[in-house]
Design a protein around this motif. Structure first.
Motif, PDB file in Angstrom:
ATOM      1  N   PRO A 299      -9.726   2.354   0.145  1.00  0.00           N
ATOM      2  CA  PRO A 299      -9.678   3.257  -1.011  1.00  0.00           C
ATOM      3  C   PRO A 299      -8.280   3.387  -1.610  1.00  0.00           C
ATOM      4  O   PRO A 299      -8.129   3.851  -2.727  1.00  0.00           O
ATOM      5  N   ALA A 300      -7.278   2.969  -0.860  1.00  0.00           N
ATOM      6  CA  ALA A 300      -5.909   3.126  -1.355  1.00  0.00           C
ATOM      7  C   ALA A 300      -5.520   2.035  -2.347  1.00  0.00           C
ATOM      8  O   ALA A 300      -4.538   2.173  -3.057  1.00  0.00           O
ATOM      9  N   MET A 301      -6.278   0.964  -2.387  1.00  0.00           N
ATOM     10  CA  MET A 301      -5.891  -0.164  -3.239  1.00  0.00           C
ATOM     11  C   MET A 301      -6.978  -0.436  -4.262  1.00  0.00           C
ATOM     12  O   MET A 301      -8.167  -0.393  -3.937  1.00  0.00           O
ATOM     13  N   LYS A 302      -6.535  -0.743  -5.469  1.00  0.00           N
ATOM     14  CA  LYS A 302      -7.502  -1.001  -6.529  1.00  0.00           C
ATOM     15  C   LYS A 302      -8.079  -2.410  -6.422  1.00  0.00           C
ATOM     16  O   LYS A 302      -9.135  -2.690  -6.972  1.00  0.00           O
ATOM     17  N   GLU A 303      -7.327  -3.280  -5.793  1.00  0.00           N
ATOM     18  CA  GLU A 303      -7.802  -4.658  -5.632  1.00  0.00           C
ATOM     19  C   GLU A 303      -8.229  -4.868  -4.187  1.00  0.00           C
ATOM     20  O   GLU A 303      -7.805  -4.131  -3.309  1.00  0.00           O
ATOM     21  N   PRO A 304      -9.026  -5.886  -3.983  1.00  0.00           N
ATOM     22  CA  PRO A 304      -9.411  -6.145  -2.590  1.00  0.00           C
ATOM     23  C   PRO A 304      -8.198  -6.537  -1.748  1.00  0.00           C
ATOM     24  O   PRO A 304      -7.301  -7.216  -2.242  1.00  0.00           O
TER      25      PRO A 304
ATOM     26  N   ALA B 275      -7.843   9.442   3.760  1.00  0.00           N
ATOM     27  CA  ALA B 275      -8.457   8.202   3.276  1.00  0.00           C
ATOM     28  C   ALA B 275      -7.409   7.140   2.967  1.00  0.00           C
ATOM     29  O   ALA B 275      -7.665   5.952   3.118  1.00  0.00           O
ATOM     30  N   GLU B 276      -6.230   7.589   2.559  1.00  0.00           N
ATOM     31  CA  GLU B 276      -5.245   6.581   2.136  1.00  0.00           C
ATOM     32  C   GLU B 276      -4.648   5.823   3.310  1.00  0.00           C
ATOM     33  O   GLU B 276      -3.901   4.876   3.114  1.00  0.00           O
ATOM     34  N   LEU B 277      -4.962   6.254   4.516  1.00  0.00           N
ATOM     35  CA  LEU B 277      -4.412   5.548   5.674  1.00  0.00           C
ATOM     36  C   LEU B 277      -5.205   4.302   6.035  1.00  0.00           C
ATOM     37  O   LEU B 277      -4.830   3.588   6.948  1.00  0.00           O
ATOM     38  N   ILE B 278      -6.299   4.080   5.329  1.00  0.00           N
ATOM     39  CA  ILE B 278      -7.091   2.891   5.646  1.00  0.00           C
ATOM     40  C   ILE B 278      -6.323   1.656   5.189  1.00  0.00           C
ATOM     41  O   ILE B 278      -5.980   1.519   4.018  1.00  0.00           O
ATOM     42  N   CYS B 279      -6.007   0.810   6.127  1.00  0.00           N
ATOM     43  CA  CYS B 279      -5.353  -0.439   5.774  1.00  0.00           C
ATOM     44  C   CYS B 279      -5.780  -1.509   6.768  1.00  0.00           C
ATOM     45  O   CYS B 279      -6.432  -1.211   7.772  1.00  0.00           O
ATOM     46  N   LEU B 280      -5.388  -2.731   6.476  1.00  0.00           N
ATOM     47  CA  LEU B 280      -5.911  -3.857   7.244  1.00  0.00           C
ATOM     48  C   LEU B 280      -5.475  -3.784   8.709  1.00  0.00           C
ATOM     49  O   LEU B 280      -6.258  -4.038   9.604  1.00  0.00           O
TER      50      LEU B 280
ATOM     51  N   ALA C 101       0.064  -0.858  11.729  1.00  0.00           N
ATOM     52  CA  ALA C 101       1.221  -0.882  10.837  1.00  0.00           C
ATOM     53  C   ALA C 101       1.722   0.522  10.545  1.00  0.00           C
ATOM     54  O   ALA C 101       2.879   0.708  10.186  1.00  0.00           O
ATOM     55  N   LEU C 102       0.841   1.508  10.715  1.00  0.00           N
ATOM     56  CA  LEU C 102       1.268   2.887  10.459  1.00  0.00           C
ATOM     57  C   LEU C 102       2.282   3.354  11.490  1.00  0.00           C
ATOM     58  O   LEU C 102       3.057   4.267  11.235  1.00  0.00           O
ATOM     59  N   ALA C 103       2.269   2.741  12.631  1.00  0.00           N
ATOM     60  CA  ALA C 103       3.232   3.113  13.679  1.00  0.00           C
ATOM     61  C   ALA C 103       4.538   2.353  13.524  1.00  0.00           C
ATOM     62  O   ALA C 103       5.337   2.317  14.436  1.00  0.00           O
ATOM     63  N   GLU C 104       4.713   1.744  12.380  1.00  0.00           N
ATOM     64  CA  GLU C 104       5.955   1.017  12.145  1.00  0.00           C
ATOM     65  C   GLU C 104       6.774   1.730  11.084  1.00  0.00           C
ATOM     66  O   GLU C 104       6.239   2.487  10.277  1.00  0.00           O
ATOM     67  N   VAL C 105       8.031   1.448  11.116  1.00  0.00           N
ATOM     68  CA  VAL C 105       8.926   2.046  10.128  1.00  0.00           C
ATOM     69  C   VAL C 105       8.739   1.318   8.804  1.00  0.00           C
ATOM     70  O   VAL C 105       8.540   0.105   8.776  1.00  0.00           O
ATOM     71  N   ASP C 106       8.764   2.079   7.738  1.00  0.00           N
ATOM     72  CA  ASP C 106       8.655   1.473   6.414  1.00  0.00           C
ATOM     73  C   ASP C 106       9.983   0.797   6.089  1.00  0.00           C
ATOM     74  O   ASP C 106      10.918   1.423   5.593  1.00  0.00           O
TER      75      ASP C 106
ATOM     76  N   ASN D 283       0.855  -1.179   0.000  1.00  0.00           N
ATOM     77  CA  ASN D 283       0.000   0.000   0.000  1.00  0.00           C
ATOM     78  C   ASN D 283       0.888   1.224   0.000  1.00  0.00           C
ATOM     79  O   ASN D 283       1.340   1.697   1.039  1.00  0.00           O
ATOM     80  N   THR D 284       1.155   1.749  -1.191  1.00  0.00           N
ATOM     81  CA  THR D 284       2.118   2.849  -1.298  1.00  0.00           C
ATOM     82  C   THR D 284       1.584   4.131  -0.687  1.00  0.00           C
ATOM     83  O   THR D 284       2.343   4.962  -0.200  1.00  0.00           O
ATOM     84  N   HIS D 285       0.257   4.267  -0.714  1.00  0.00           N
ATOM     85  CA  HIS D 285      -0.326   5.494  -0.139  1.00  0.00           C
ATOM     86  C   HIS D 285      -0.076   5.550   1.356  1.00  0.00           C
ATOM     87  O   HIS D 285       0.277   6.587   1.904  1.00  0.00           O
ATOM     88  N   ALA D 286      -0.272   4.412   1.990  1.00  0.00           N
ATOM     89  CA  ALA D 286      -0.050   4.374   3.438  1.00  0.00           C
ATOM     90  C   ALA D 286       1.445   4.453   3.739  1.00  0.00           C
ATOM     91  O   ALA D 286       1.857   5.063   4.723  1.00  0.00           O
ATOM     92  N   ALA D 287       2.249   3.848   2.864  1.00  0.00           N
ATOM     93  CA  ALA D 287       3.700   3.830   3.105  1.00  0.00           C
ATOM     94  C   ALA D 287       4.267   5.246   3.069  1.00  0.00           C
ATOM     95  O   ALA D 287       5.261   5.533   3.730  1.00  0.00           O
ATOM     96  N   ALA D 288       3.613   6.126   2.311  1.00  0.00           N
ATOM     97  CA  ALA D 288       4.085   7.508   2.249  1.00  0.00           C
ATOM     98  C   ALA D 288       3.972   8.187   3.601  1.00  0.00           C
ATOM     99  O   ALA D 288       4.688   9.148   3.885  1.00  0.00           O
ATOM    100  N   HIS D 289       3.066   7.705   4.434  1.00  0.00           N
ATOM    101  CA  HIS D 289       2.881   8.315   5.745  1.00  0.00           C
ATOM    102  C   HIS D 289       3.742   7.649   6.814  1.00  0.00           C
ATOM    103  O   HIS D 289       3.742   8.090   7.949  1.00  0.00           O
ATOM    104  N   GLN D 290       4.397   6.585   6.451  1.00  0.00           N
ATOM    105  CA  GLN D 290       5.205   5.889   7.451  1.00  0.00           C
ATOM    106  C   GLN D 290       6.576   6.541   7.571  1.00  0.00           C
ATOM    107  O   GLN D 290       7.013   7.261   6.671  1.00  0.00           O
TER     108      GLN D 290
END
Lengths: 767, 605
Positions: free
Chosen positions: B341-346, B506-511, B515-520, A671-678
């Motif tokens: 909304p961030a992903m085109k596929e399920p 909206a793009e922060l919606i993920c499963l 995971a957002l609190a983790e380093v990429d 998820n590149t959109h979310a990765a941009a916020h990481q």
């Protein structure tokens, strides 16, 4: 003094040039300087010399510390001799007099001295100066280190730095300073103060304290005498010890040691007679010493001393003896106690034995005890199930611990015991079921799937046991089939050994249930179908072990969707359904089944999943160029060898998350959109992302209380607007600043300390 | 609209009168007597014990978080020594109030059992500070649990009595008047089956009939805010972030009305919408359409954020996961797909049923998903990574509508019957063994929703609207700053501003929102690699071991080499050991379980 002066004068005459600019301190020489008063001076001199002839001052004549061209006739001069005066010549006549030996010595020393060394280079001198200055200033500055460190680690710094506020005066102090106003107060205070009653904690009045502190004169005297005596004794003892320590005789020490050992032995024997318990303790101590020795191996020839002795031993008999002695001691100390030895050995063996059997073997055995490979039906990974399995395996585990030789014999026995256990459990369950009969019907019908799984596991175990009892494969199959045919919700657990009567009973029950109208009539045929399915699966397993994996997935999925879940019979059934009779319901089910027979949902899904897996796999790179090195053209393909050679295989990616989940497709795309916020860069002190992640686990006000949030977001530095932030002074942090600068050597102010000390004392008194 | 007595009340009343007991919170000055009286009352007239407690009436602030990871490490909370006071008396409860370790653990968010790679001293001090902070915050959170004064309601049958047999009329009789007023029926047979929606605070109710009847009301006071007929089929209705805005999925387009019933917008890009779902923290209105598109509309700026083609035909089953704002769509081929909304596929596709999926519901913790399909099955799935069914039941007639309550009760509408199942606790899945409550309605169910912060289940059916009492359904304590049922207009406006400021992109919606609190890690590695490439060497690489020269003549070249060799060999050995272990593991995996050679193996071909 005189001798010194004489020597000086002699030196001076020898090195006139150098001495010309010497300071003219001597009173005699200063007077000689005047040229015009020569006559007078001469006369004076003469008079002096004459007068000195008769007294102690005779020596003064020879005194001469000043170099000058014109020397009086009474003193020695080298003028006009034409050659330099040699020191030894001068000393010749003095030789006889013993009083000048000191002078001679001194002269020798002077002679032996070499010339003054060349001064160092300027750079070098500067470097030394710098070094010294650096050391000094760094030493001064290091006094600030704790302050700096404290400020760096402080949660918050408030500028301008204010001195740590003196704590609020305790209320006792306030009370002490308070004057009573009203007459009533005065009266109360009078009463209190008359008795010097403590205001705060009623422990002791000052008078009482004082009386406690006081001591009688005799007591003090006695105490003092005692102390004196003790001190004297101690000093004697110390002196003696020092003396003894200085004795170097080995023989003496050896005798001493032996004497000590004998004494110890004697004491021990005495102790044994008097107090056996204490003796035992002593013995234990000895034993402990032995153990310590065993652990440390101090007395082996590995120490520094021993090594040095080993070198000497070749030549020195004594050293050899010492070494032998040490070895003997080691042996003695490390010798095991005979009784405990055998025990320890046994333990050791046991301990060794356990790790000797590798874990793998054990695991395999456990597995072998668990489920029959042929009868094994793959279930979904479920935590509950795993637990249940463990429970089931627990009784089998001790068996696994044993060696394989005795296993075959013991296995039979254990199987029997296991079977017995299971039978007991079954009988218990049957009883409970009978109890359940009294309860409302719906309870009986609905059962938890987890319990089902437990039961199926149990069944599998039973079957496995039966196989080990040398039953043929066919029997197994039939048993499995029959087991399957039973009503799964209730009777799955029944081992095939006792199935016949059971089944009859269940049929009866089924009839009963049917009468009550709370059972699904469809269940029997369904189970039959399942049994058939199982049979097919079994044949698959045996026939095509290679395709097992793919098949297993398929089967899983089938099971997942086709496993019949017990139906709920609620009190209020929807009206439309209620009208239906059971048969009609069954018909309806059949219709539904037929309706879904066409679209094979499972196959479609599997296909989709396969496609997704393929799409997510990294692609191989094919670099073959057709026509290079061989014939090319339409219809010709590069050879397989060439293709193999130029095919760059993509590295295998990490395993898919849904690898073991047949009914799920998880998207592996990032998820590149979310990765941009990481966070993408690790901040400075962290070296691993996990470390940093741990520090950002408490975000925001949403997940924290108000206070916690305020504390978390507290600014590191707070400044007051309009206030000058001055650099830290030594006084601010409790150091004393010197008159020169802040960097001066810092000392604690003794005066101030004393004041503080006093305060402290006062506080204590108040308390 | 009129309030009619519910059909269940027509049945003859029970022989023995019900004894009602409202459980009062025990005060510290009271003795244990009240508790025992409520607990075991042996009186013969009291045949049934039905304790019921409805929602709190006082607004209370609750700003503690609800979901955390737990750590296993036990901790003791110290209390400092008592201090002396002027009078010489000592404070018997000196220091901060004690907190139970279990509660603190509930709020712990650092898993201390996880080993970190060995940190340097500087880093370690930072970590220590962070851990201390986390501990302090969790203690504070545990302390503030004191503010959650209200307890959830419950319904208990006498021993052996089935709670499902208890009728609504019995419950209404047993509870206090204010709670009894929450049970009502709206008899609206004229405009067909109704969909309904409660506002986030649980104060307002909007419903729309198939034949165009749209109304909103403050259902507690029964004050009607607006009532219109849109003269078009209404598919679904949903409140936006506040009760002032109302989205209605009409036959052709999506319309937005205000609380006066005035049409504000007609969103033509969302056409033929069948289901609506509003994501409150993202201000997104998700619409599922007949054309197979899932469209996200940002209602704060009025832009369409994403229009995703589900490629699965008509979409008529949709729900949201309140934990991570992922949209779940049910399809006719038995699958449920999860969308962001961030992903085109399920994000995930789960095969749930053999037939088409009829209804999907996700509980408030985001752990469980209930699905019902055309194969008459009702299944509860685990959403924490495995997506496997936890329990399944065959219903006589499959459930057409499902809803989870805030405390994890599952309601299913089957025909004209509503069944409710309860679990053990808040985060446990509902056990489908036995229904907790059942209720028959006057028409077929068309919409189901539990009211937030009220023990009420709203059911829209062909005969109108029914508000059922379900004790223990809702969260008893609400966050007064977040969703306050008693807020004034001014408060609402202020909350609106705050919520808009805190809008989540909206793009922060993920499963996994954590995971957002983790380093990429991927881009981190990439950057590292690029840097090494740029510099020509890896600055972070470990320098090979170089033995230090030693004093005292032991620094001969031979010994240096020997020492170097020794270290190298050690590393080499470690590497080999590791690889061996890996191989062993692989072999173990490869081995079929229980592959002990049996005597019958020789016959296997």
């Amino acid at each position: 003094m005189n001798a010194n002066q004489a020597a000086e004068s002699l030196l001076a005459s020898n090195q006139q040039k150098e001495l010309e600019d010497l300071p003219k301190d001597y009173p005699l020489s200063t007077s000689e300087d005047e040229g015009d008063k020569d006559e007078e001076r001469k006369h004076q001199k003469l008079l002096e010399s004459i007068s000195s002839l008769n007294g102690k001052d005779r020596q003064k004549l020879a005194d001469r510390s000043e170099a000058s061209l014109k020397v009086s006739e009474f003193s020695v001069s080298s003028e006009g001799s034409g050659e330099k005066l040699v020191l030894s010549d001068l000393l010749e006549p003095v030789k006889t007099s013993s009083s000048l030996a000191a002078v001679k010595k001194q002269l020798n020393r002077v002679k032996s001295k070499k010339t003054v060394e060349l001064p160092l280079h300027r750079e070098e001198i500067e470097r030394i100066h710098r070094e010294v200055a650096f050391n000094k200033s760094s030493q001064i500055l290091s006094k600030w280190d704790p302050v700096v460190l404290k400020n760096r680690q402080a949660e918050q710094l408030v500028f301008p730095l204010s001195k740590p506020q003196s704590a609020f005066a305790p209320i006792e102090h306030v009370v002490n300073g308070w004057k009573a106003g009203t007459p009533l107060e005065q009266e109360i205070f009078n009463l209190l103060h008359k008795n010097k009653q403590p205001v705060t904690d009623p422990l002791l009045t000052p008078v009482e304290k004082a009386s406690l502190k006081a001591m009688s004169l005799e007591e003090v005297k006695m105490r003092r005498a005692e102390l004196q005596r003790a001190r004297a004794l101690q000093s004697y003892y110390e002196a003696r010890a020092r003396r003894e320590k200085r004795i170097k005789s080995k023989k003496y020490h050896r005798i001493l040691k032996k004497g000590k050992a004998k004494q110890a032995l004697k004491d021990f024997e005495k102790l044994q007679k008097v107090n056996p318990a204490a003796a035992l303790e002593e013995l234990e101590k000895l034993d402990k010493a032995r153990m310590m020795e065993r652990m440390s191996l101090k007395h082996q020839n590995s120490g520094k001393w021993a090594k040095s002795k080993a070198i000497m031993a070749k030549y020195d008999l004594e050293a050899r003896q010492a070494m032998q002695e040490q070895l003997a001691r080691n042996k003695e100390l490390t010798q095991k106690v005979a009784a405990s030895e055998s025990e320890e050995e046994g333990e050791g063996q046991e301990e060794e034995e356990e790790p000797l059997v590798p874990d793998l073997v054990n695991e395999v055995q456990i597995k072998a005890n668990g489920l029959n490979p042929w009868m094994f039906r793959n279930h979904f990974i479920d935590a509950k199930e795993a637990e249940v399995q463990k429970d089931l395996e627990d009784p089998a585990e001790p068996e696994a611990q044993e060696t394989s030789e005795s296993e075959e014999e013991k296995a039979v026995v254990e199987e029997e015991t296991l079977l017995k256990e299971f039978e007991e459990r079954r009988s218990l369950r049957q009883k409970s079921e009978l109890n359940h009969m009294a309860e409302p019907v719906h309870r009986r019908v609905t059962k938890d799937p987890s319990s089902q799984e437990v039961l199926s596991d149990l069944r599998a175990l039973c079957q496995k046991l039966s196989t080990e009892n040398h039953q043929s494969g066919k029997q197994e199959l039939s048993s499995a089939r029959t087991a399957q045919r039973e009503e799964p919700a209730r009777e799955e657990e029944e081992p095939m050994l006792l199935q016949r009567p059971e089944r009859a009973r269940t049929l009866d029950e089924l009839e009963e249930l049917g009468r009550e109208g709370c059972v699904e009539n469809e269940e029997l045929p369904r189970t039959a179908v399942e049994g058939l399915q199982l049979e097919k699966n079994l044949s698959n397993h045996i026939g095509a072990p290679k395709e097992k994996k793919r098949k297993e997935q398929m089967i899983d999925l089938q099971n997942l969707l086709t496993t019949k879940s017990p139906s709920v019979k609620s009190l209020a059934v929807p009206t439309t359904v209620q009208e239906l009779e059971d048969e009609e319901e069954r018909d309806q089910r059949q219709i539904i089944k037929e309706a879904f027979a066409g679209d094979d949902v499972i196959r479609d899904f599997l296909k989709e999943k396969r496609e997704a897996v393929e799409a997510s796999k990294p692609k191989d790179l094919d670099l073959t160029l057709p026509g290079w090195g061989e014939w090319g053209g339409i219809g010709l393909k590069p050879s397989a060898k060439k293709r193999r050679r130029f095919l760059i295989k993509a590295p295998e990616g990490p395993p898919r998350k849904d690898k073991n989940l047949p009914n799920v497709i998880i998207n592996e795309k990032r998820n590149t959109h979310a990765a941009a916020h990481q966070v993408q860069v690790l901040p400075h002190p962290f070296t691993h992302h996990q470390q940093f992640e741990r520090t950002i686990q408490t975000p925001g006000s949403t997940w924290n209380t108000q206070r916690a949030f305020q504390k978390l977001t507290m600014p590191k530095v707070v400044t007051k607007p309009g206030h000058i932030i001055k650099p830290i002074k030594a006084e601010d942090v409790g150091y004393r600043s010197s008159s020169r600068s802040d960097l001066s050597v810092i000392q604690r102010n003794p005066k101030r300390l004393s004041i503080r000390h006093k305060k402290h004392l006062e506080n204590n008194c108040v308390d | 609209m009129e309030t009619v007595p519910e059909p269940g009340s027509n049945v003859p009343p029970k022989k023995d009168r019900l004894q009602t007991k409202k459980k009062k919170p025990r005060r510290y000055w009271e003795q244990e007597t009240t508790g025992t009286a409520a607990g075991a009352s042996p009186g013969p007239p009291r045949k049934r014990k039905r304790n019921r407690e409805l929602r709190p009436q006082k607004p209370k602030k609750n700003d503690t978080s609800k979901k955390f990871r737990m750590s296993k490490k036990p901790r003791e909370l110290k209390s400092p020594r008592p201090q002396r006071s002027l009078s010489g008396a000592q404070d018997p409860f000196a220091g901060p109030a004690p907190v139970s370790v279990e509660v603190v653990q509930k709020y712990c968010r650092i898993d201390k059992s996880k080993e970190l790679p060995h940190p340097k001293t500087k880093t370690r001090s930072r970590l220590v500070v962070a851990e201390a902070q986390e501990e302090e915050t969790s203690v504070r959170a545990a302390r503030s649990e004191l503010l959650l004064t209200e307890e959830p309601g419950f319904l208990e049958g006498e021993d052996g009595e089935d709670t499902a047999k208890i009728r609504q009329a019995d419950i209404v009789e047993a509870v206090d008047i204010a709670s009894a007023a929450k049970h009502f029926d709206l008899n609206l047979r004229q405009f067909g089956p109704y969909r309904l929606n409660y506002s986030r605070t649980g104060r307002h109710l909007a419903f729309g009939g198939r034949r165009g009847h749209v109304a909103a009301l403050d259902w507690v006071t029964k004050k009607l805010t607006c009532e219109i007929n849109v003269m078009e089929a209404v598919r679904d209705i949903r409140f936006l972030h506040s009760e002032a805005l109302l989205a209605v999925a009409q036959n052709r387009w999506l319309h937005i009305y205000d609380n006066q019933g005035i049409e504000l917008h007609c969103v033509r890009r969302c056409d033929r919408v069948t289901r609506l779902e509003f994501l409150p923290f993202h201000f997104l209105l998700a619409t599922a359409s007949e054309t197979g598109f899932l469209t996200y509309l940002d209602v704060s700026v009025g832009k369409i954020v994403a229009a995703l083609n589900a490629r699965a035909g008509r979409l008529s089953v949709m729900t949201q996961n309140p934990y991570n704002a992922v949209i779940h769509l049910g399809h006719s081929n038995g699958t449920v797909s999860l969308w962001s909304p961030a992903m085109k596929e399920p994000l995930v596709k789960i095969l749930c049923h053999r037939g088409g999926v009829r209804a999907v519901a996700v509980d408030s913790t985001g752990m469980h998903m209930a699905t019902s399909g055309l194969d008459h099955q009702l299944k509860v799935f685990d959403l924490r990574g495995t997506f496997q069914p936890l329990s399944a039941r065959t219903l006589p007639q499959g459930a057409g509508h499902l809803a989870f309550s805030q405390r994890g009760l599952l309601a299913a509408g089957m025909g004209d019957v509503v069944n409710i199942w309860a679990g053990q606790g808040k985060a446990s899945p509902p056990s489908l063994e036995q229904p907790y409550l059942t209720h028959r309605l006057s028409g077929h169910v068309h919409g189901l929703q539990f009211c937030p912060y009220e023990d009420v289940l709203g059911v829209g059916h062909s005969g109108g609207i029914t508000s059922m009492l379900v004790p223990g359904a809702a969260e008893p304590n609400f966050d007064g700053l977040e969703s306050n049922p008693y807020r004034s207009r001014k408060q609402r406006q202020e909350w609106e501003v705050k919520a808009l400021l805190e809008k989540v992109p909206a793009e922060l919606i993920c499963l996994d929102p954590r995971a957002l609190a983790e380093v990429d890690v991927i881009s981190l590695e990439q950057a590292k690699k690029e840097r090494a490439e740029r510099l020509g060497y890896d600055p972070d690489a470990r320098t090979p071991f170089q033995p230090k020269p030693k004093q005292k003549g032991r620094s001969s070249t031979a010994s240096l080499v020997k020492r170097k060799r020794k270290v190298m060999d050690q590393e080499h050995r470690d590497k080999i050991r590791q690889s061996l272990e890996q191989q062993l593991q692989k072999q173990e995996k490869a081995k079929p379980t229980g592959a002990r050679p049996s005597a019958l193996d020789r016959f296997v071909r």
